[in-house]
Motif scaffolding. Structure first.
Motif, PDB file in Angstrom:
ATOM      1  N   THR A   1      59.975  35.768   8.080  1.00 32.55           N
ATOM      2  CA  THR A   1      58.545  36.090   7.983  1.00 32.55           C
ATOM      3  C   THR A   1      58.161  36.587   6.594  1.00 32.55           C
TER       4      THR A   1
ATOM      5  N   MET B   1      59.316  44.724  16.265  1.00 27.27           N
ATOM      6  CA  MET B   1      60.310  43.672  16.489  1.00 27.27           C
ATOM      7  C   MET B   1      61.691  44.009  15.974  1.00 27.27           C
TER       8      MET B   1
ATOM      9  N   ASP C   1      52.237  46.005  10.125  1.00 29.57           N
ATOM     10  CA  ASP C   1      51.323  46.943  10.774  1.00 29.57           C
ATOM     11  C   ASP C   1      52.053  47.928  11.684  1.00 29.57           C
TER      12      ASP C   1
ATOM     13  N   GLU D   1      69.488  28.383   7.121  1.00 26.43           N
ATOM     14  CA  GLU D   1      68.113  28.844   6.929  1.00 26.43           C
ATOM     15  C   GLU D   1      67.324  27.759   6.194  1.00 26.43           C
TER      16      GLU D   1
ATOM     17  N   TYR E   1      59.729  50.428  11.024  1.00 24.59           N
ATOM     18  CA  TYR E   1      60.011  49.005  10.858  1.00 24.59           C
ATOM     19  C   TYR E   1      61.152  48.824   9.858  1.00 24.59           C
TER      20      TYR E   1
HETATM   21  C1  LIG Z   1      52.246  37.873   8.880  1.00 19.08           C
HETATM   22  C2  LIG Z   1      53.146  38.521   9.868  1.00 19.08           C
HETATM   23  C3  LIG Z   1      53.124  39.895  10.023  1.00 19.08           C
HETATM   24  C4  LIG Z   1      53.963  40.507  10.943  1.00 19.08           C
HETATM   25  N1  LIG Z   1      53.895  41.859  11.091  1.00 19.08           N
HETATM   26  C5  LIG Z   1      54.705  42.460  11.986  1.00 19.08           C
HETATM   27  C6  LIG Z   1      54.650  43.865  12.202  1.00 19.08           C
HETATM   28  O1  LIG Z   1      53.836  44.550  11.621  1.00 19.08           O
HETATM   29  N2  LIG Z   1      55.491  44.420  13.099  1.00 19.08           N
HETATM   30  C7  LIG Z   1      56.387  43.679  13.807  1.00 19.08           C
HETATM   31  O2  LIG Z   1      57.142  44.225  14.595  1.00 19.08           O
HETATM   32  N3  LIG Z   1      56.464  42.353  13.611  1.00 19.08           N
HETATM   33  C8  LIG Z   1      55.640  41.734  12.745  1.00 19.08           C
HETATM   34  N4  LIG Z   1      55.703  40.383  12.593  1.00 19.08           N
HETATM   35  C9  LIG Z   1      56.681  39.623  13.359  1.00 19.08           C
HETATM   36  C10 LIG Z   1      57.906  39.267  12.495  1.00 19.08           C
HETATM   37  O3  LIG Z   1      58.061  37.897  12.634  1.00 19.08           O
HETATM   38  C11 LIG Z   1      59.126  40.058  12.967  1.00 19.08           C
HETATM   39  O4  LIG Z   1      58.868  41.437  12.802  1.00 19.08           O
HETATM   40  C12 LIG Z   1      60.449  39.741  12.246  1.00 19.08           C
HETATM   41  O5  LIG Z   1      60.304  39.604  10.873  1.00 19.08           O
HETATM   42  C13 LIG Z   1      61.079  38.527  12.872  1.00 19.08           C
HETATM   43  O6  LIG Z   1      62.359  38.321  12.356  1.00 19.08           O
HETATM   44  P1  LIG Z   1      63.231  37.100  12.876  1.00 19.08           P
HETATM   45  O7  LIG Z   1      64.466  37.094  12.083  1.00 19.08           O
HETATM   46  O8  LIG Z   1      63.330  37.162  14.346  1.00 19.08           O
HETATM   47  O9  LIG Z   1      62.331  35.823  12.611  1.00 19.08           O
HETATM   48  P2  LIG Z   1      61.739  35.262  11.242  1.00 19.08           P
HETATM   49  O10 LIG Z   1      61.539  36.331  10.273  1.00 19.08           O
HETATM   50  O11 LIG Z   1      60.577  34.417  11.605  1.00 19.08           O
HETATM   51  O12 LIG Z   1      62.911  34.340  10.682  1.00 19.08           O
HETATM   52  C14 LIG Z   1      63.240  33.137  11.292  1.00 19.08           C
HETATM   53  C15 LIG Z   1      63.811  32.229  10.235  1.00 19.08           C
HETATM   54  O13 LIG Z   1      64.355  31.099  10.881  1.00 19.08           O
HETATM   55  C16 LIG Z   1      64.159  29.994  10.058  1.00 19.08           C
HETATM   56  N5  LIG Z   1      64.218  28.795  10.885  1.00 19.08           N
HETATM   57  C17 LIG Z   1      63.431  28.470  11.946  1.00 19.08           C
HETATM   58  N6  LIG Z   1      63.809  27.281  12.462  1.00 19.08           N
HETATM   59  C18 LIG Z   1      64.856  26.863  11.703  1.00 19.08           C
HETATM   60  C19 LIG Z   1      65.692  25.715  11.742  1.00 19.08           C
HETATM   61  N7  LIG Z   1      65.536  24.752  12.649  1.00 19.08           N
HETATM   62  N8  LIG Z   1      66.675  25.619  10.829  1.00 19.08           N
HETATM   63  C20 LIG Z   1      66.875  26.587   9.901  1.00 19.08           C
HETATM   64  N9  LIG Z   1      66.115  27.685   9.807  1.00 19.08           N
HETATM   65  C21 LIG Z   1      65.116  27.825  10.714  1.00 19.08           C
HETATM   66  C22 LIG Z   1      62.786  30.199   9.457  1.00 19.08           C
HETATM   67  O14 LIG Z   1      62.664  29.501   8.234  1.00 19.08           O
HETATM   68  C23 LIG Z   1      62.765  31.698   9.263  1.00 19.08           C
HETATM   69  O15 LIG Z   1      63.116  32.049   7.962  1.00 19.08           O
HETATM   70  C24 LIG Z   1      54.851  39.730  11.701  1.00 19.08           C
HETATM   71  C25 LIG Z   1      54.847  38.358  11.570  1.00 19.08           C
HETATM   72  C26 LIG Z   1      54.002  37.756  10.678  1.00 19.08           C
HETATM   73  C27 LIG Z   1      54.029  36.260  10.561  1.00 19.08           C
END
Ligand SMILES: Cc1cc2nc3c(=O)[nH]c(=O)nc-3n(C[C@H](O)[C@H](O)[C@H](O)COP(=O)(O)OP(=O)(O)OC[C@H]3O[C@@H](n4cnc5c(N)ncnc54)[C@H](O)[C@@H]3O)c2cc1C
Length: 540
Positions: free
Chosen positions: A51, A443, A63, A43, A69
């Motif tokens: 996020t 998500m 939201d 990470e 969620y």
């Molecule tokens: C402001 C905001 C509000 C949101 N609100 C909602 C909502 O209301 N409802 C909803 O469903 N979704 C929402 N989302 C979408 C949200 O991204 C997802 O719900 C969920 O948190 C995604 O989880 P994830 O683990 O897939 O990705 P992320 O939470 O984006 O985690 C990915 C991680 O991978 C790491 N990473 C990336 N590339 C690399 C690399 N090369 N090497 C090492 N680490 C890396 C990043 O640092 C990050 O920590 C929102 C997003 C944002 C930005």
């Protein structure tokens, strides 16, 4: 799982490497552990949470409603955790994720502050060689990209930014100690979801707030409130069924829907329905009528309703008009959910600047210049979003068979099979990748579905004594065509949105998420698995 050559054993080898420790990476780790596989999570951030670790801007909040969620994989977890509000705030979601990591003892397989820079497939060994910016060199049979759809923050290239003598921020990289804008002249660039959440709060602090807008967004009141304990009790007493319905729904949470067209009811009834959704607040508005996202005339009635609301709230008619979207259908850019957004433009210390009429020419040492004016600023906030869905993946040097890079393969836009795999890149999985419902859904539901599907796939490979799996090019072509076809049967492609890659200069315009619905999509993925991974080649 596979035989590892001696020289690779000397390096560090894992059954799987997971990139990213947000909701996706953590649950993937938990599932792999449960299968007895060795895994390492890398990470980039200093903490877990993805996020919700990075986006600490004022007003950052989910939201999708809290009871939806959250993870569903452990009934004990969902029963014991107590959300305090209808929509959870960023700090609360971050403490939830940290609680999950502790409760399931996940931390010792996570390496923080480590960015994966390369993932190279070795055809001789059928393993991935992973490299990081900390000098790690490890190998893994499987590589799972849990890098996030909205994790690659975009700061637009504006001439002169390096000369700015004040401080600038991006909402997606907010300082952990917070920012106090009291007494400052602040400029916010962008009016998407993060801006809409943060502007009302920044406006209460700043001496003067300038909002630089290119495209206005449709936003609906959140109507946030303390979580209703009776509602919580009802959901918790029937959580399994509540989750089942969410999984089978269109967007990953249940919204009261209808089969009716917006055009087949009387104007009075239509108005009543819109008013009722507006007062309930939140994303359910899109489901007021069955054809809001497929019929432009139906959508126009909803767009007109929004514009009338904006005009009723914002006292200055010219400002209200500027805030009223007129060139794309409502819902085809992610609908924003706000608390007092439009009303904030009635404050004396808030000025809306129309960048369509006068675009930013340059950032200067003391602020920002358009052809019409100079704005003196102490701070600039970029609320300019992310290189969505592909940005984080393509910033890693990913090379599959014959050394072909993912960047080359996706030069004209992402191509996947089911959004979870891509031909030429065996044993590489993308959680909520392009071509899956991902950003069009709750998500967490989509993440859990992908993680479970991947985990089941690895069990299948183990039980059948197989070394790997790879999407077939023909199956991928068919899926890409299907994603396009269902996307183009809706109004979504009419908007220049980040779903289309339109917020990143030079990015190919492709409608990236799968719009067919979470329930339908799950069924398709399950069918593929049930048919012995139809459309995939299984590697001995
Ligand atoms: C402001 C905001 C509000 C949101 N609100 C909602 C909502 O209301 N409802 C909803 O469903 N979704 C929402 N989302 C979408 C949200 O991204 C997802 O719900 C969920 O948190 C995604 O989880 P994830 O683990 O897939 O990705 P992320 O939470 O984006 O985690 C990915 C991680 O991978 C790491 N990473 C990336 N590339 C690399 C690399 N090369 N090497 C090492 N680490 C890396 C990043 O640092 C990050 O920590 C929102 C997003 C944002 C930005």
């Amino acid at each position: 799982m596979s035989d590892v050559p001696q020289e690779e054993k000397a390096a560090r080898d894992f059954d799987a490497v997971i990139v990213g420790a947000g909701f996706a990476g953590l649950y993937m780790l938990h599932r792999l552990r449960g299968l007895g596989l060795s895994a390492r999570v890398y990470e980039a951030g200093r903490g877990i949470g993805g996020t919700w670790f990075w986006n600490r801007y004022p007003g950052a909040r989910c939201d999708v409603e809290s009871m939806d969620y959250s993870y569903s994989f452990s009934d004990d977890l969902q029963q014991e955790w107590k959300w305090t509000e209808r929509y959870a705030s960023q700090p609360e979601i971050l403490s939830y994720i940290n609680h999950v990591a502790d409760r399931f003892d996940l931390r010792h397989d996570i390496q923080l502050e480590t960015r994966v820079t390369a993932a190279l497939f070795n055809e001789a060994t059928n393993r991935w060689a992973i490299q990081t910016d900390r000098g790690d060199r490890v190998s893994a049979q499987f590589c799972v990209m849990a890098t996030g759809c909205l994790s690659d923050a975009q700061v637009p290239k504006i001439k002169g930014l390096e000369t700015f003598e004040g401080t600038w921020y991006h909402t997606g990289h907010w300082p952990h100690e917070g920012v106090d804008f009291t007494g400052q002249r602040v400029g916010v660039i962008g009016t998407g979801s993060s801006a809409i959440q943060s502007i009302p709060i920044m406006a209460r602090q700043a001496a003067q707030l300038f909002v630089f807008q290119r495209t206005p967004n449709f936003s609906i009141p959140a109507r946030n409130a303390p979580l209703d304990s009776e509602y919580e009790r009802r959901v918790k007493s029937n959580y399994l069924e509540f989750r089942r319905q969410a999984r089978e729904s269109r967007v990953g949470f249940v919204v009261e829907g209808t089969d009716q067209s917006a055009l087949e009811v009387s104007p009075e009834e239509r108005q009543r329905e819109y008013e009722s959704r507006w007062s309930r607040g939140g994303l359910g508005f899109n489901a007021t009528f069955a054809d809001l996202l497929t019929d432009k005339a139906a959508n126009d009635t909803a767009a007109e309703f929004f514009r009338a609301k904006i005009q009723a709230i914002v006292r200055d008619a010219a400002v209200a008009e500027l805030l009223s979207p007129r060139d794309y259908p409502v819902g085809t850019k992610r609908l924003c959910v706000d608390t007092n957004y439009y009303d904030t433009f009635n404050r004396d210390n808030v000025t809306l600047v129309d960048l369509r009429r006068a675009p930013i020419e340059a950032i200067t040492p003391h602020g920002l210049r358009t052809p019409e004016a100079e704005y003196e600023l102490d701070s600039i906030v970029f609320a300019t979003g992310f290189d969505a869905m592909t940005g984080a993946l393509l910033s890693i040097d990913i090379r599959g068979r014959t050394g072909k890079t993912l960047r080359e393969k996706w030069a004209a836009g992402p191509r996947t099979y089911l959004g979870v795999a891509t031909a030429g890149f065996p044993n590489l999985f993308t959680i909520t990748g392009p071509g899956s419902p991902s950003v069009l859904s709750n998500m967490i539901v989509s993440i859990e579905q992908h993680v479970d599907w991947i985990a089941d796939c690895l069990v299948y490979l183990r039980e059948h004594d197989l070394g790997g799996i790879e999407a077939n090019a023909e199956a991928e072509d068919g899926w890409v065509a299907h994603v396009n076809e269902v996307g183009h049967a809706t109004l979504y492609p009419l908007a220049s949105s980040w779903y289309m890659g339109a917020n990143v200069p030079g990015k190919p315009r492709i409608f990236m998420p799968y719009v067919g619905g979470v329930g339908v999509y799950r069924q398709k993925c399950d069918d593929v698995a049930a048919k012995g991974y139809e459309g995939f080649a299984l590697i001995a």
